[in-house]
Design a protein around this motif. Sequence first.
Motif, mmCIF file in Angstrom:
data_model
loop_
_atom_site.group_PDB
_atom_site.id
_atom_site.type_symbol
_atom_site.label_atom_id
_atom_site.label_comp_id
_atom_site.label_asym_id
_atom_site.label_seq_id
_atom_site.Cartn_x
_atom_site.Cartn_y
_atom_site.Cartn_z
ATOM 1 N N LEU A 1 0.808 -1.211 0.000
ATOM 2 C CA LEU A 1 0.000 0.000 0.000
ATOM 3 C C LEU A 1 0.848 1.270 0.000
ATOM 4 C CD1 LEU A 1 -2.724 -1.060 2.596
ATOM 5 C CD2 LEU A 1 -3.059 -0.759 0.137
ATOM 6 N N CYS A 2 2.165 1.096 0.074
ATOM 7 C CA CYS A 2 3.101 2.233 0.166
ATOM 8 C C CYS A 2 2.851 3.057 1.430
ATOM 9 C CB CYS A 2 3.015 3.116 -1.074
ATOM 10 S SG CYS A 2 3.502 2.270 -2.598
ATOM 11 N N LEU A 3 2.453 2.367 2.502
ATOM 12 C CA LEU A 3 2.311 2.986 3.810
ATOM 13 C C LEU A 3 3.557 2.698 4.636
ATOM 14 C CD1 LEU A 3 -1.299 2.258 5.165
ATOM 15 C CD2 LEU A 3 -0.271 4.504 4.801
ATOM 16 N N PRO A 4 4.063 3.666 5.390
ATOM 17 C CA PRO A 4 5.167 3.354 6.296
ATOM 18 C C PRO A 4 4.764 2.254 7.271
ATOM 19 C CG PRO A 4 4.795 5.734 6.172
ATOM 20 C CD PRO A 4 3.643 5.079 5.472
ATOM 21 N N ARG A 5 5.661 1.341 7.545
ATOM 22 C CA ARG A 5 5.327 0.264 8.471
ATOM 23 C C ARG A 5 4.958 0.797 9.852
ATOM 24 N NH1 ARG A 5 9.700 -4.613 7.168
ATOM 25 N NH2 ARG A 5 8.995 -4.977 4.995
ATOM 26 N N SER A 6 5.431 1.980 10.175
ATOM 27 C CA SER A 6 5.109 2.586 11.468
ATOM 28 C C SER A 6 3.619 2.888 11.599
ATOM 29 C CB SER A 6 5.909 3.868 11.661
ATOM 30 O OG SER A 6 5.609 4.804 10.637
ATOM 31 N N ARG A 7 2.893 2.934 10.474
ATOM 32 C CA ARG A 7 1.445 3.177 10.530
ATOM 33 C C ARG A 7 0.652 1.873 10.612
ATOM 34 N NH1 ARG A 7 0.044 7.951 6.157
ATOM 35 N NH2 ARG A 7 2.025 9.077 6.356
ATOM 36 N N CYS A 8 1.311 0.773 10.754
ATOM 37 C CA CYS A 8 0.657 -0.530 10.901
ATOM 38 C C CYS A 8 0.710 -0.919 12.378
ATOM 39 C CB CYS A 8 1.372 -1.567 10.032
ATOM 40 S SG CYS A 8 0.628 -3.198 10.042
#
Length: 337
Positions: free
Chosen positions: A272-279
């Motif tokens: 999703l091209c989201l930083p892993r920190s937002r998971c």
Amino acid sequence: MASAHPPAPVLCGLGTWLPPHVVTNDDLSRELDTSDEWIRSRTGIGRRHVADPGTATSDLAVEAGRRALKSAGLDAADTVVVATTTPDRPCPATAPLVASELGLGTVPAFDVGAVCTGFLYALATAAGFLAAGSAGTVLVIGADTYSSILDPADRSTRAIFGDGAGAVVLRAGDPDEPGALGRVELGSDGRGCDLITVPSGGSRDPIRAETADRADPFFRMEGKKVFRNAVERMAESSQTAAERLGWGVGDVDLLVAHQANIRIMHAVADRLCLPRSRCHVHLDRVGNTAAASIPLALADAAATGRLQPGDRIVTTAFGGGLTWGAAALRWPDVSPA
């Protein structure tokens, strides 16, 4: 003038329950050929909660449901939906007992079976009740005691799964208010029904006296094939759920994915091209709790400050069936109980 839109399902309460008994990776290593390093490196899990003998799924569900109602400031709900793969009995459903134990009288109550996607399927079902005017409030519970269906000798599944329950209260509200769920995106593919399964005990392979020695009543999973399917389906449905609310994926403040495996969760964020920190990660402390996974993770994120009112979140899951789904919402001012 009547509204041109049906009522939206609005999350207004959140409650969880974990059995008190904790099993660490080191505990498992004393029974199985495994180690804390082996489990953590492959799953991200450090411990899990396991129900004591005599504790059933309904016991966990009742406690989570009671807390969710308390969080919502309610004494009752109009309908109860329980998502589970481990009902108290094959027949009847567990939800009517849960409703009775909660003192809800003769309200409609039923189970939903979609394995680890069950909570999202239950949310969609509850949304339908609210939109149709069949209920004003719905108690949705995800509860599982996977310890009851795991092979004691299978280190791969025993390392992954834990027991627990999480519940939310949905009320009929306005689609623009915080807590309003967007459309729940769901899918299935029965061609993969054998990838996540309990082979014996149903009508396909009933356990009878003459075949008992060949029966397999334990949970089985083909991990590598599940991994690939899970990442693809969870990412696709998450993107669709966000876009239906007019969000770009980059607008998502927190991805609350089914807590199956840290590698799966990170791979979904990457796709999703989201930083892993937002998971948000909660499985390190509870393992994969199946249908309870998403509400437990939501409660943990809210309790630890990762979730703030107004945050844009996407929840997503993948499970046996195969089934998958995602939902998006702006987080309401709700405190988990």
